[in-house]
Design a protein around this motif. Structure first.
Motif, PDB file in Angstrom:
ATOM      1  N   GLY A  17     -13.417  10.748 -31.973  1.00 39.66           N
ATOM      2  CA  GLY A  17     -14.873  10.568 -31.923  1.00 39.66           C
ATOM      3  C   GLY A  17     -15.401  11.264 -30.689  1.00 39.66           C
ATOM      4  O   GLY A  17     -14.799  12.215 -30.175  1.00 39.66           O
ATOM      5  N   TRP A  18     -16.526  10.768 -30.194  1.00 38.91           N
ATOM      6  CA  TRP A  18     -17.197  11.452 -29.089  1.00 38.91           C
ATOM      7  C   TRP A  18     -17.765  10.407 -28.142  1.00 38.91           C
ATOM      8  O   TRP A  18     -18.169   9.314 -28.570  1.00 38.91           O
ATOM      9  N   VAL A  19     -17.826  10.734 -26.872  1.00 40.47           N
ATOM     10  CA  VAL A  19     -18.515   9.905 -25.886  1.00 40.47           C
ATOM     11  C   VAL A  19     -19.612  10.750 -25.262  1.00 40.47           C
ATOM     12  O   VAL A  19     -19.345  11.830 -24.718  1.00 40.47           O
ATOM     13  N   HIS A  20     -20.841  10.249 -25.382  1.00 40.41           N
ATOM     14  CA  HIS A  20     -21.986  10.996 -24.854  1.00 40.41           C
ATOM     15  C   HIS A  20     -23.062  10.015 -24.426  1.00 40.41           C
ATOM     16  O   HIS A  20     -23.478   9.152 -25.216  1.00 40.41           O
ATOM     17  N   ASP A  21     -23.493  10.139 -23.189  1.00 42.27           N
ATOM     18  CA  ASP A  21     -24.644   9.404 -22.665  1.00 42.27           C
ATOM     19  C   ASP A  21     -24.525   7.893 -22.919  1.00 42.27           C
ATOM     20  O   ASP A  21     -25.463   7.261 -23.415  1.00 42.27           O
ATOM     21  N   GLY A  22     -23.366   7.325 -22.586  1.00 38.36           N
ATOM     22  CA  GLY A  22     -23.191   5.879 -22.682  1.00 38.36           C
ATOM     23  C   GLY A  22     -22.881   5.358 -24.065  1.00 38.36           C
ATOM     24  O   GLY A  22     -22.898   4.142 -24.281  1.00 38.36           O
ATOM     25  N   THR A  23     -22.601   6.252 -25.005  1.00 45.05           N
ATOM     26  CA  THR A  23     -22.335   5.838 -26.391  1.00 45.05           C
ATOM     27  C   THR A  23     -21.003   6.414 -26.854  1.00 45.05           C
ATOM     28  O   THR A  23     -20.709   7.584 -26.624  1.00 45.05           O
ATOM     29  N   LEU A  24     -20.212   5.570 -27.508  1.00 48.27           N
ATOM     30  CA  LEU A  24     -19.010   6.015 -28.197  1.00 48.27           C
ATOM     31  C   LEU A  24     -19.364   6.218 -29.661  1.00 48.27           C
ATOM     32  O   LEU A  24     -19.831   5.282 -30.326  1.00 48.27           O
ATOM     33  N   TYR A  25     -19.153   7.427 -30.165  1.00 49.00           N
ATOM     34  CA  TYR A  25     -19.408   7.748 -31.568  1.00 49.00           C
ATOM     35  C   TYR A  25     -18.086   7.625 -32.323  1.00 49.00           C
ATOM     36  O   TYR A  25     -17.179   8.427 -32.132  1.00 49.00           O
ATOM     37  N   MET A  26     -17.986   6.607 -33.168  1.00 42.50           N
ATOM     38  CA  MET A  26     -16.755   6.312 -33.883  1.00 42.50           C
ATOM     39  C   MET A  26     -16.804   7.025 -35.237  1.00 42.50           C
ATOM     40  O   MET A  26     -17.205   6.453 -36.246  1.00 42.50           O
ATOM     41  N   GLN A  27     -16.370   8.285 -35.261  1.00 46.78           N
ATOM     42  CA  GLN A  27     -16.592   9.116 -36.447  1.00 46.78           C
ATOM     43  C   GLN A  27     -15.373   9.243 -37.358  1.00 46.78           C
ATOM     44  O   GLN A  27     -15.510   9.189 -38.581  1.00 46.78           O
ATOM     45  N   PHE A  28     -14.180   9.415 -36.788  1.00 46.60           N
ATOM     46  CA  PHE A  28     -13.013   9.707 -37.623  1.00 46.60           C
ATOM     47  C   PHE A  28     -11.861   8.730 -37.369  1.00 46.60           C
ATOM     48  O   PHE A  28     -10.813   9.110 -36.853  1.00 46.60           O
ATOM     49  N   PRO A  29     -12.024   7.445 -37.722  1.00 43.87           N
ATOM     50  CA  PRO A  29     -10.878   6.543 -37.636  1.00 43.87           C
ATOM     51  C   PRO A  29      -9.958   6.744 -38.844  1.00 43.87           C
ATOM     52  O   PRO A  29     -10.411   7.105 -39.929  1.00 43.87           O
ATOM     53  N   THR A  30      -8.671   6.535 -38.652  1.00 38.23           N
ATOM     54  CA  THR A  30      -7.726   6.685 -39.749  1.00 38.23           C
ATOM     55  C   THR A  30      -6.485   5.854 -39.458  1.00 38.23           C
ATOM     56  O   THR A  30      -6.281   5.393 -38.333  1.00 38.23           O
ATOM     57  N   TYR A  31      -5.654   5.658 -40.474  1.00 44.31           N
ATOM     58  CA  TYR A  31      -4.458   4.841 -40.314  1.00 44.31           C
ATOM     59  C   TYR A  31      -3.393   5.323 -41.287  1.00 44.31           C
ATOM     60  O   TYR A  31      -3.655   6.049 -42.243  1.00 44.31           O
ATOM     61  N   ARG A  32      -2.181   4.870 -41.027  1.00 48.46           N
ATOM     62  CA  ARG A  32      -1.026   5.239 -41.835  1.00 48.46           C
ATOM     63  C   ARG A  32      -0.759   4.155 -42.877  1.00 48.46           C
ATOM     64  O   ARG A  32      -0.886   2.969 -42.596  1.00 48.46           O
ATOM     65  N   LEU A  33      -0.388   4.581 -44.090  1.00 53.96           N
ATOM     66  CA  LEU A  33       0.083   3.632 -45.091  1.00 53.96           C
ATOM     67  C   LEU A  33       1.599   3.463 -44.946  1.00 53.96           C
ATOM     68  O   LEU A  33       2.307   4.404 -44.609  1.00 53.96           O
TER      69      LEU A  33
END
Length: 375
Positions: free
Chosen positions: A263-279
């Motif tokens: 994701g991204w961190v900008h101006d006090g915000t964490l942008y949670m864009q691409f979470p993923t996990y393993r099966l």
């Protein structure tokens, strides 16, 4: 009656460097508006597609608006869309502090006519997922032809106390279930959350992230926006290069990565864009959900005021988010060919929005889509 606007000029640049001086004078609300976001994307996609539009006050040369566009051909149509493509979750214009109110309201038709005259020949402007405001001011693009988007934006404001936020959003029973799943993972090996900051380690982790994300998109039966070498090179550059907003984190159990996020961190915000996990053997322990909780806690402990879950209406966002923002999809015809397809495009968006608002039907369609895609 159209409001009068002061004298202005419209400029079109074909590389981000030519617009850099203006860009530096504009407030940047989101990582998707950053100059390095555009320059990194163009460096991997090719600068010959750039079409960066700026609207400038003729008297003092102060920028009012900036639209970082690129040219593409889609199904035979000449389109203008936002730099960053599908990776830009909020493709909104930059709005300068000196931009007159009339430019953002009744005077925008005058501005848009001038922009259209300056644009290269094209059939459509595609600007989906428009936020209603930019830098605290009205987003002028929502005055163009649009329909309600099939997705919304979602924000969490966890505050300074993680435990208080956690307890307010999860019942005691839910928290106990979370702990049971953590213990299930711990029986396999130590459970660790870490933010990957060293470039060498990030390059070593990213192939695993890309593989897990590709499998996740396959399970959903949707196109993978990270499939192209250019998209992967762009993401790597955002994560690895110093000063970029990229944020890479992993959840390991023992010596194996079971969940990851870019994701991204900008101006006090964490942008949670691409979470993923393993099966696999630990799927029932929900390592992806555990990673999201760790990211929320990390945001609190590092002093971030907002976690932006960005677009999409996944159920877990309702648990954590207290702010849901409707978006609009702008599809503006720029030629007769573009006008002919606009109504169909907008109708399809309305259908998708209706389906997503009916969970039973949408879940059934997702199952069919995943099966057809081999997920």
């Amino acid at each position: 009656m159209v409001c009068p606007v002061p004298d202005f000029d419209v400029r079109v640049s074909h590389d981000s460097g030519a617009a850099a001086a203006l860009w530096a004078r504009l407030p940047v609300d989101h990582p998707y508006q950053r100059l390095d976001w555009a320059s990194d994307w163009l460096a991997t996609e090719g600068t010959d597609s750039a079409c960066i539009v700026s609207v400038v006050d003729r008297r003092n040369h102060r920028p009012w608006l900036l639209l970082p566009l690129v040219r593409h051909r889609v199904a035979g149509l000449r389109t203008l869309s936002w730099v960053g493509g599908h990776l830009t979750d909020y493709p909104v214009p930059l709005v300068g502090p000196d931009c007159p109110e009339s430019v953002l309201s009744d005077g925008f038709p005058t501005i848009w006519k001038a922009i259209r005259r300056a644009l290269p020949t094209a059939d459509l402007l595609l600007a989906p997922r428009q936020l209603p405001t930019v830098a605290g001011r009205p987003n002028p693009l929502v005055q163009l032809r649009h329909t309600m988007s099939a997705v919304s934006a979602h924000h969490a404001h966890p505050g300074p106390d993680w435990e208080a936020f956690y307890r307010s959003h999860c019942s005691g029973r839910t928290r106990r279930r979370h702990n049971q799943k953590l213990r299930q993972m711990a029986r396999v090996g130590p459970v660790r959350f870490s933010v990957v900051t060293h470039p060498t380690q990030a390059r070593a982790v990213l192939p695993t992230f890309f593989d897990m994300k590709a499998r996740g998109y396959q399970r959903l039966g949707v196109a993978n926006p990270l499939a192209s070498p250019a998209a992967r090179a762009f993401l790597e550059r955002q994560v690895v290069d110093p000063g970029r907003p990229g944020h890479l984190s992993i959840l390991t159990v023992g010596d194996q990565i079971w969940a990851a996020h870019v994701g991204w961190v900008h101006d006090g915000t964490l942008y949670m864009q691409f979470p993923t996990y393993r099966l696999g053997a630990l799927s029932s322990a929900s390592p992806g959900a555990a990673l999201i909780r760790h990211l929320l806690r990390h945001a609190v402990e590092t002093g971030l005021h907002t976690v932006d879950f960005t677009i999409g209406d996944d159920p877990h966002k309702n648990r954590w988010c207290d702010d849901h923002v409707p978006l609009v999809d702008v599809v503006e015809p720029l030629s007769m060919r573009g006008l002919a397809v606009t109504s169909g495009t907008r109708a399809w968006t309305r259908v998708k929005r209706h389906l997503k608002q009916c969970p039973t039907t949408y879940d059934a369609l997702r199952t069919v889509r995943s099966t057809l895609a081999g997920g």
